[in-house]
Design an enzyme around this catalytic site. Sequence first.
Site, PDB file in Angstrom:
ATOM      1  N   CYS A  64       0.836  -1.198   0.000  1.00 27.89           N
ATOM      2  CA  CYS A  64       0.000   0.000   0.000  1.00 27.89           C
ATOM      3  C   CYS A  64       0.874   1.252   0.000  1.00 27.89           C
ATOM      4  CB  CYS A  64      -0.916   0.006   1.212  1.00 27.89           C
ATOM      5  SG  CYS A  64      -0.043   0.195   2.773  1.00 27.89           S
ATOM      6  N   ALA A  71       3.250   1.565   2.799  1.00 28.53           N
ATOM      7  CA  ALA A  71       4.423   0.704   2.627  1.00 28.53           C
ATOM      8  C   ALA A  71       5.448   1.388   1.730  1.00 28.53           C
ATOM      9  CB  ALA A  71       4.020  -0.636   2.034  1.00 28.53           C
TER      10      ALA A  71
END
Lengths: 492, 73
Positions: A61, A64
């Site tokens: 995501c 991240a």
Amino acid sequence: MAMSRDEVESLIQEVLEVYPEKAQKNRAKHLSPNDPSLEQSKKCITSNKKSLPGVMTIRGCAYAGSKGVVWGPIKDMIHISHGPVGCGQYSRAGRRNYYIGTTGVNTFVTMNFTSDFQEKDIVFGGDKKLAKLIDEIETLFPLNKGISIQSECPIGLIGDDIEAVAKKKTEEHGKTVVPVRCEGFRGVSQSLGHHIANDAVRDWVLGARDEDNSFAVSDYDVAIIGDYNIGGDAWSSRILLEEMGLRVVAQWSGDGSIAEMELTPKVKLNLVHCYRSMNYISRHMEEKYKIPWMEYNFFGPTKTIESLRKIAAQFDETIQQKCEEVIAKYKPEWEAVVAKFRPRLEGKRVMLYIGGLRPRHVIGAYEDLGMEVVGTGYEFGHNDDYDRTLKEMGDSTLLYDDVTGYEFEEFVKKVKPDLIGSGIKEKYIFQKMGVPFRQMHSWDYSGPYHGFDGFAIFARDMDMTLNNPCWKVLTAPWKKAAAEADVVAASA
Amino acid sequence: MPNVMLRENDKGELTLYVPKKDLEDVISSVEFDTPDAWGGELTLTDGSSFIIDKLPGKPDLPITVRARRGAGA
């Protein structure tokens, strides 16, 4: 044996058959045989699109991409995972971004700082908690050089004003506090997180020393952009550049510091390793500070030598001469590596599925060992990544974008590669199937793989994995029952 | 009205980059390319085009400008 274009196309068709019609149409655009004669990848493959609901994707995501990749490795800043505790804790220290310093005193990379959101923070807002957290950090870790606030999903959903907190605390403590709007729901993968993180660096950090000319510049200043020092990668790259006579002012962001980032606008050339995650900031610096940037590839001796010469060509003759000396110096070293490992690895076939720059950059390193990459794909690549990949791969090799767990398994069953290089989520499936596997995100807890020093480790690791006798004695658990039944039948 | 960045790639070709979409392509022709006017319709190698305001002479590259989508973009 190489597959023909028709064979690859029919393989893709066969794999797609199990999907419903709509899903089939969607996924077909992401799978393609390679055609090196094309200039543009958009003619054969679609990328950077939302993953199909219901399939197993390996993507991450935006959080991240920002906290885990771009901001996280900056060692002298504290990166707050702002939101519930899990995002920070489960991603803590997983990427092996090595750094020098005393953790908890002047460096903080492997630590987890979080605002640990509870129900009341969602209901009443978390800005007060964030302000308190920053004050606590200042008391407990006074040697930090700055703080970044990495938003997790709820921050965007409840509409907290982290920018206001950041501005207030910057004034109060006299340190850079960067709000990063990298909520996980933004975008289709971690790729947007890289972009958001780059924009945050641009807006909150990069211009800090624009008016300050006290830094003594030289004509040979360069910055390493997009090297995250996984297992020490940036260090084995840096020594080559330094031996060539260049001065590495900044490392972005593996083993990097905020001071280095602030000084980057003073360099003469930006060297971009991971194009995917840091081309944004390089483009910005080119426009604002007129710093040219170039991509390079330090995987495997062929590509390393090519890149060293390309870098040297940007400078004067003294550098070019030293560059040749460096190349000559390391030649016996890597030749010995090739002589030792090539006979053991020659002709072996590899399938890759990784992120960032590796699906195309490591191809050269495998080829130096006589191996062939028969399939490659990006988790979160864009069109421009595939543009750069077309020429690196052989004709009619398999390209797969955002491949699903099912597709990847089927491709492996049919293509039967001798080695797979992918991530931790794929590792154990393929190992249980008895296929040699290297975890190529963090080099399977090994590394560095960059530069000439890294190549020796790379070659050893590939040999160690591929020629390990354990694979022959493995039977996949789901095949065990059948195998045992056969034995019983035979003995009866 | 996307923001686009015009720059020269390492081969010296003029390219157009759309940051929002991460698309970069070589510009094959520029409508106005005289010492006192530069810009107008920029046609890419794939046939699509972007229209930018006329600039007073060739700009110092790279530069970010506002553009309108032309044919096929």
